[in-house]
Design an enzyme around this catalytic site. Structure first.
Site: not given
Ligand code: GLN
Length: 558
Positions: A139, A147, A186, A222, A379, A402, A515, A517
């Site tokens: 893809e 460009i 169209k 067409k 996470c 953090e 993660h 998902e």
């Molecule tokens: N901010 C968090 C970390 O860096 C969680 C990161 C996230 O959820 N992907 O550990």
């Protein structure tokens, strides 16, 4: 020899090129072919890892830790492939490779140019994924006329000469607008777009027309005449209710038959029964739940693409429609959680970065814990659950470094030394090496404990899931947190990294540092999403037992 299908887009962006490519892959796999997919992105960032989710949507992470375009998520969900670094190339990555070679002296004094050096590098990238596959679907990001995409288009034009015209197909996706005031559909934008791509030297073999309405035969004719094609090569890609209907719709429109014909392949009928089953469960579910997603980028749903899909998959596994309620955590900070969360069946806090909105997420989690609403923390969602528990159950002044570098109880922090199973060596980090290469990225192993909801969901003690974060659970707080009822349900094999947590005396309260998902598929819903939706359905039933009867009556039209 592999066959190549190149998918380009015209007229406007956001036509669903990624889904069209992925669904084509699904169709060909259903015919028993071995298929892989690749995305070529014209932007100059070396990878999308540093792009704002507001601009580019989700950063999709592969097993080998590449931060890639979200279309790779579609590829994995629609087909059986597991993508890697090699399935996504950007202009930046291509130039980076060429410039590195130039600096190394590989070009032996040649003048390095777009043609042939950049185009050769693009062709190398395309061919690098083809080994062992019958069909490679590539893809090209962006829209014809940009460009930046010119070198990619030149490279795919040349490939037809390198590998033989019988081994290459060009599919061009366009838009057929419906002009309400005239009551007409169209074809002119499609004609212009095809004219443009033919000007680059590429004659599309198949045109996929995105349209809200069926295309009457005279309209197809067409387009065919103006675009130099047979009528059967003009395919209507009509809007459908769910993306998982796209393989079925393209099959009914004859796409896989056409591809077989053009490639001289065996015209085997694809087995589409799994897709029919999925679509039926999505369209006519027996149950229904509402899940609140408490996050920061709720304005741009594309930044949670895989998450939304994984929740739908959890619904498929439980014969349930999953309604999503997007809640901005800053709103919870201001107004409190009751107003937003009193009527939902499950609460999810997804991944994220930065302090903004964190206190609202912590409030939402407290609400889920105390009101015994199923909770799933992914996470950052797990980290916030640990912070909430430490503050409100253990009485600590807890935070993640953090968000507050000087917090008294840094329950989440940058772990200075840990064994990296992927790099097979000790990884060292510090607060000063903040941004850049310090993220834990890609697949890491995890071992589950007996008697946990996590093990019940997976049914298997050992697993591997994908990560994208810097901060970790602080082991100095394991004692106090577990004494108060927090369960550490999953650990790295050496027992050092906390990968999953849950709490007792709650219907389902699970957090994971990874993660999940990214690995969910409609044909194989992820165990944690399956279990989360199952708990949400179950809890709703226990609150409103009469629902089952009402639903059944509604279903039978009583
Ligand atoms: N901010 C968090 C970390 O860096 C969680 C990161 C996230 O959820 N992907 O550990």
């Amino acid at each position: 020899m592999s066959k190549y299908i190149f998918v380009t887009g015209g007229v406007v962006s956001a036509l669903g090129k990624g889904i069209a490519a992925a669904a084509t892959g699904a169709l060909l796999e259903a015919k028993g072919l071995k298929v892989t997919l690749q995305k070529l992105d014209p932007y100059i960032n070396v990878d999308p890892g540093t792009l704002s989710p507001f601009q580019h949507g989700e950063v999709y992470v592969t097993d080998d830790g590449a931060e890639t375009d979200l279309d790779l998520g579609h590829y994995e969900r629609f087909t059986s492939i597991r993508t890697s670094q090699a399935n996504n190339f950007t202009t930046g990555k291509i130039y980076y490779n060429v410039i590195t070679k130039e600096r190394r002296g590989d070009y032996l004094g040649e003048t390095v140019q777009v043609i042939p050096h950049i185009t050769d590098e693009i062709k190398r990238a395309i061919k690098s994924v083809s080994d062992g596959y019958d069909v490679v679907i590539v893809e090209i990001g962006g829209t014809i006329g940009d460009i930046e995409s010119l070198p990619f288009l030149e490279a795919i034009r040349q490939i037809r000469y390198d590998v033989g015209r019988e081994n290459v197909l060009y599919i061009h996706l366009t838009l057929i607008p419906y002009i309400k005031t005239a009551g007409e559909i169209k074809t002119k934008p499609t004609q212009h777009s095809v004219k443009e791509i033919r000007g680059i030297g590429i004659q599309p073999d198949i045109i996929l027309c995105r349209t809200e309405w069926p295309l009457p035969p005279d309209v197809k004719k067409k387009i065919a005449i103006h675009c130099n094609l047979d009528v059967d090569a003009v395919i209507a890609a009509r809007d459908v209710d769910t993306i998982y209907e796209v393989p079925l719709m393209l099959h009914y429109e004859g796409l896989d038959h056409l591809i077989s014909k053009k490639f001289n392949l065996n015209p085997i009928e694809p087995d589409l029964s799994p897709w029919k089953d999925i679509v039926r469960k999505i369209k006519e579910p027996k149950n229904e739940v509402t899940i609140a997603i408490v996050g920061k980028y709720t304005g741009l749903k594309d930044s949670y693409k895989s998450l939304m899909e994984a929740l739908i998959h959890g619904g498929i596994a439980n014969d349930a429609r999953v309604n999503l309620q997007w809640i901005d955590s800053e709103e919870i900070e201001v107004h409190g959680p009751e107003r937003f969360l009193s009527e939902v069946d499950g609460i999810l806090v997804p991944g994220g970065f930065g302090y903004r909105g964190i206190e609202g997420k912590v409030k939402a989690i407290k609400f889920a814990r105390e009101k015994k609403i199923p909770y799933f923390g992914i996470c950052l969602g797990m980290q916030c659950a640990v912070i909430e528990f430490a503050r409100n159950v253990c009485g600590l002044s807890a935070n993640s470094t953090e968000f507050d570098l000087n917090t008294k109880d840094p329950v989440i922090y940058l772990m200075e030394r840990w064994y990296d199973y992927k790099k097979e060596g000790v990884e060292v980090r510090s607060e000063s090496s903040h941004k850049g290469g310090t993220m834990r990225l890609g697949a890491y192993p995890c071992v589950l404990k007996e008697g946990t909801n996590a093990l019940k969901a997976y049914g298997n003690k050992e697993l591997s899931e994908r990560h994208r974060h810097r901060y970790e659970f602080n082991n100095a707080y394991r004692g106090i947190l577990t004494r108060h009822g927090l369960k550490i349900s999953g650990l790295s094999p050496d027992g050092e990294l906390v990968e999953m947590i849950e709490i007792e005396d709650h219907p389902w309260f699970v957090g994971c540092q990874f993660h999940p998902e990214f690995k969910s598929r409609p044909t194989d819903p992820h165990p944690l999403f399956r279990a989360f939706i199952e708990a949400s359905v179950r809890e709703k039933r226990s609150l409103f037992p009469s629902l089952e009867i009402e639903d059944e009556e509604k279903r039978r039209g009583i």
